[in-house]
Design a protein around this motif. Structure first.
Motif, PDB file in Angstrom:
ATOM      1  N   ASN A   1       0.905  -1.023   0.080  1.00 54.75           N
ATOM      2  CA  ASN A   1      -0.048  -0.008   0.047  1.00 54.75           C
ATOM      3  C   ASN A   1       0.791   1.261   0.053  1.00 54.75           C
ATOM      4  OD1 ASN A   1      -2.605  -1.115  -0.266  1.00 54.75           O
ATOM      5  ND2 ASN A   1      -2.452  -1.482   2.103  1.00 54.75           N
ATOM      6  N   LEU A   2       2.111   1.298   0.695  1.00 55.06           N
ATOM      7  CA  LEU A   2       2.817   2.525   0.885  1.00 55.06           C
ATOM      8  C   LEU A   2       3.665   2.552  -0.366  1.00 55.06           C
ATOM      9  CD1 LEU A   2       4.251   2.374   4.351  1.00 55.06           C
ATOM     10  CD2 LEU A   2       2.564   3.770   3.366  1.00 55.06           C
ATOM     11  N   SER A   3       3.951   1.480  -1.001  1.00 59.37           N
ATOM     12  CA  SER A   3       4.965   1.542  -2.401  1.00 59.37           C
ATOM     13  C   SER A   3       4.191   1.756  -3.611  1.00 59.37           C
ATOM     14  CB  SER A   3       5.978   0.636  -2.189  1.00 59.37           C
ATOM     15  OG  SER A   3       5.357  -0.752  -2.611  1.00 59.37           O
ATOM     16  N   ILE A   4       3.124   1.289  -3.678  1.00 62.20           N
ATOM     17  CA  ILE A   4       2.416   1.173  -4.882  1.00 62.20           C
ATOM     18  C   ILE A   4       1.254   2.244  -4.869  1.00 62.20           C
ATOM     19  CG2 ILE A   4       0.796  -0.150  -6.652  1.00 62.20           C
ATOM     20  CD1 ILE A   4       4.000  -1.034  -6.336  1.00 62.20           C
ATOM     21  N   LYS A   5       0.778   2.341  -4.116  1.00 59.49           N
ATOM     22  CA  LYS A   5      -0.740   3.209  -4.071  1.00 59.49           C
ATOM     23  C   LYS A   5      -0.285   4.864  -3.573  1.00 59.49           C
ATOM     24  CE  LYS A   5      -3.938  -0.356  -3.255  1.00 59.49           C
ATOM     25  NZ  LYS A   5      -5.233  -0.689  -2.668  1.00 59.49           N
ATOM     26  N   ASN A   6       0.675   5.025  -3.106  1.00 55.60           N
ATOM     27  CA  ASN A   6       1.103   6.328  -2.536  1.00 55.60           C
ATOM     28  C   ASN A   6       2.357   6.934  -3.366  1.00 55.60           C
ATOM     29  OD1 ASN A   6      -0.920   6.450  -0.770  1.00 55.60           O
ATOM     30  ND2 ASN A   6       0.042   5.768   0.802  1.00 55.60           N
ATOM     31  N   HIS A   7       2.402   6.648  -4.751  1.00 53.58           N
ATOM     32  CA  HIS A   7       3.435   7.382  -5.483  1.00 53.58           C
ATOM     33  C   HIS A   7       2.750   8.169  -6.562  1.00 53.58           C
ATOM     34  CE1 HIS A   7       2.385   4.113  -8.541  1.00 53.58           C
ATOM     35  NE2 HIS A   7       3.130   5.027  -9.257  1.00 53.58           N
ATOM     36  N   GLN A   8       3.849   8.936  -7.035  1.00 58.58           N
ATOM     37  CA  GLN A   8       3.545  10.127  -8.046  1.00 58.58           C
ATOM     38  C   GLN A   8       4.512   9.842  -8.888  1.00 58.58           C
ATOM     39  OE1 GLN A   8       3.335  13.988  -6.523  1.00 58.58           O
ATOM     40  NE2 GLN A   8       2.503  14.685  -8.403  1.00 58.58           N
ATOM     41  N   THR A   9       4.572   9.732 -10.345  1.00 61.23           N
ATOM     42  CA  THR A   9       5.431  10.063 -11.238  1.00 61.23           C
ATOM     43  C   THR A   9       5.162  11.458 -11.765  1.00 61.23           C
ATOM     44  OG1 THR A   9       5.493   7.699 -11.607  1.00 61.23           O
ATOM     45  CG2 THR A   9       6.437   9.153 -13.366  1.00 61.23           C
ATOM     46  N   ILE A  10       6.369  12.221 -11.860  1.00 54.48           N
ATOM     47  CA  ILE A  10       6.249  13.465 -12.575  1.00 54.48           C
ATOM     48  C   ILE A  10       7.221  13.678 -13.710  1.00 54.48           C
ATOM     49  CG2 ILE A  10       6.675  15.845 -12.252  1.00 54.48           C
ATOM     50  CD1 ILE A  10       6.117  15.569  -9.157  1.00 54.48           C
ATOM     51  N   THR A  11       6.460  14.190 -14.879  1.00 55.86           N
ATOM     52  CA  THR A  11       7.411  14.155 -16.079  1.00 55.86           C
ATOM     53  C   THR A  11       7.705  15.464 -16.704  1.00 55.86           C
ATOM     54  OG1 THR A  11       5.323  13.582 -17.474  1.00 55.86           O
ATOM     55  CG2 THR A  11       6.649  11.747 -16.870  1.00 55.86           C
ATOM     56  N   ALA A  12       6.754  16.487 -16.051  1.00 53.82           N
ATOM     57  CA  ALA A  12       6.898  17.924 -16.492  1.00 53.82           C
ATOM     58  C   ALA A  12       6.771  18.763 -15.234  1.00 53.82           C
ATOM     59  CB  ALA A  12       5.916  18.101 -17.517  1.00 53.82           C
ATOM     60  N   ALA A  13       6.673  20.162 -15.717  1.00 55.81           N
ATOM     61  CA  ALA A  13       6.488  21.012 -14.354  1.00 55.81           C
ATOM     62  C   ALA A  13       5.305  20.696 -13.603  1.00 55.81           C
ATOM     63  CB  ALA A  13       6.730  22.504 -14.774  1.00 55.81           C
ATOM     64  N   ALA A  14       5.595  20.602 -12.237  1.00 54.58           N
ATOM     65  CA  ALA A  14       4.168  20.181 -11.647  1.00 54.58           C
ATOM     66  C   ALA A  14       4.130  20.270 -10.162  1.00 54.58           C
ATOM     67  CB  ALA A  14       3.426  18.612 -11.968  1.00 54.58           C
ATOM     68  N   ALA A  15       3.094  20.250  -9.294  1.00 54.80           N
ATOM     69  CA  ALA A  15       3.213  20.361  -8.001  1.00 54.80           C
ATOM     70  C   ALA A  15       3.249  18.545  -7.469  1.00 54.80           C
ATOM     71  CB  ALA A  15       2.048  20.856  -7.506  1.00 54.80           C
ATOM     72  N   ILE A  16       4.203  18.647  -6.483  1.00 57.59           N
ATOM     73  CA  ILE A  16       4.220  17.400  -5.602  1.00 57.59           C
ATOM     74  C   ILE A  16       2.945  17.087  -4.768  1.00 57.59           C
ATOM     75  CG2 ILE A  16       5.772  15.907  -4.149  1.00 57.59           C
ATOM     76  CD1 ILE A  16       8.033  17.157  -5.557  1.00 57.59           C
TER      77      ILE A  16
ATOM     78  N   PHE B   1       6.250   8.314  -1.984  1.00 58.84           N
ATOM     79  CA  PHE B   1       7.392   8.122  -3.163  1.00 58.84           C
ATOM     80  C   PHE B   1       7.211   8.855  -4.509  1.00 58.84           C
ATOM     81  CE2 PHE B   1       6.892   4.474  -0.564  1.00 58.84           C
ATOM     82  CZ  PHE B   1       8.103   4.449   0.051  1.00 58.84           C
ATOM     83  N   VAL B   2       7.712   9.827  -4.864  1.00 57.74           N
ATOM     84  CA  VAL B   2       7.868  10.606  -5.849  1.00 57.74           C
ATOM     85  C   VAL B   2       9.195  10.193  -7.011  1.00 57.74           C
ATOM     86  CG1 VAL B   2       7.951  13.199  -6.921  1.00 57.74           C
ATOM     87  CG2 VAL B   2       7.098  12.595  -4.502  1.00 57.74           C
TER      88      VAL B   2
END
Length: 135
Positions: free
Chosen positions: A32-47, A53-54
């Motif tokens: 749950n922590l590693s898969i569901k609470n991640h974000q992948t950013i590929t351009a200017a954005a807010a975290i 995990f970003v």
């Protein structure tokens, strides 16, 4: 002795006959922590504040990301550059403590990483970093 039901494995979890209950419970927690609470950013954005995990990825041109002040204390956040490009991804933070210098974090190489924890309701604290530069 009473049994605390909060520490039992979730009902939807299938346990193996020879596997201890705590092992399956922690495997589920890790998932749950590693898969569901991640974000992948590929351009200017807010975290996202709720992403633990970003992953910062780029296709050859750098960009800037932002991170708001935390809303609850004790939250860990791992930010890592996962693409293999020599471009810069930057994060300007005015709500940061524990950095060696400056308030701009720069990821330049693959696997540059920083680990943050919210120490109160307004500041991020640097727990660890590798490869990330501060200016």
């Amino acid at each position: 002795m009473a049994i605390n039901k909060d520490y039992e494995a979730p009902p939807s979890l299938n346990l193996k006959d020879n596997e201890p209950r705590y092992k399956s419970w922690f495997n589920n927690l890790y998932y749950n922590l590693s898969i569901k609470n991640h974000q992948t950013i590929t351009a200017a954005a807010a975290i996202n504040l709720d992403s633990r995990f970003v992953r910062l990825q780029s296709s050859g041109s750098g960009y800037a990301v932002t991170l708001a002040a935390p809303t609850i204390p004790g939250v860990y956040k791992v930010i890592q550059k996962t693409s293999n490009n020599a471009d810069n991804i930057t994060l300007l933070m005015t709500n940061l403590i524990g950095q060696p210098s400056g308030t701009t974090l720069t990821w330049n190489s693959q696997n540059d990483i920083v680990v943050l924890v919210s120490c109160d309701n307004s500041k991020w604290y640097i727990v660890s970093y590798n490869g990330v530069t501060f200016t």
